[in-house]
Design an enzyme around this catalytic site. Structure first.
Site: not given
Ligand code: IDP
Ligand code: MG
Length: 137
Positions: A10, A50, A103, A113, A116, A127
């Protein structure tokens, strides 16, 4: 079964100069990098990628974060690659991620984080298609 998954570093990871270190963790764990490229996500690409999050309250922040600079996207191959990559990446919230995960080591918070990774074989397939439309298996 040898399979392929999709990852991207990212904008926070690229900005902080972590790309090489992170890619090295994949190759140290026997992932093969099949294709790799740098790109900057447009809003349209982010909305597709997303899609499951577009209506969530955090999406505006996620959108501005993920489009603010270049990402490094890659197709990775390994036995059980989808699951193995998720393990190596760690939990969404770095504070909850296991020791030794990317992470845990580099992530700042649930939003920033650093990386992805596709969450299922189905996501990996779509994807890869989305980011590498010229790639044919
Ligand atoms: P993942 O990346 O571990 O699959 P997901 O829940 O699919 O996690 O969320 C996608 C991305 O969206 C996360 O990696 C993060 O960058 C962002 N994200 C998810 N939840 C939050 C939140 O509560 N606040 C801010 N950003 C979030
Ligand atoms: Mg996800």
């Amino acid at each position: 079964m040898v399979e392929q998954t999709f990852i991207f570093i990212k904008p926070d990871g690229v900005e902080r100069g972590l790309s090489e270190t992170i890619l090295q963790k994949f190759t140290d764990n026997n992932f093969k990098i099949l294709h790799i490229k740098e790109l900057t996500l447009t809003k349209e690409m982010a909305d597709i990628h997303y899609n499951e999050h577009v209506d969530k309250p955090f999406y505006p922040d996620l959108l501005s974060f993920i489009t603010r600079g270049p990402i490094i996207a890659a197709i990775m191959e390994k036995e059980n690659a989808v699951e193995e990559a998720r393990v190596l990446v760690g939990a969404t919230n770095p504070a909850e991620a296991e020791e030794g995960t990317i992470r845990k080591e580099f992530g700042k918070n649930t939003g920033e984080n650093v990386i992805h990774a596709s969450d299922s074989e189905k996501s990996a397939e779509s994807e890869i298609q989305h980011f590498f439309p010229d790639y044919v298996t």
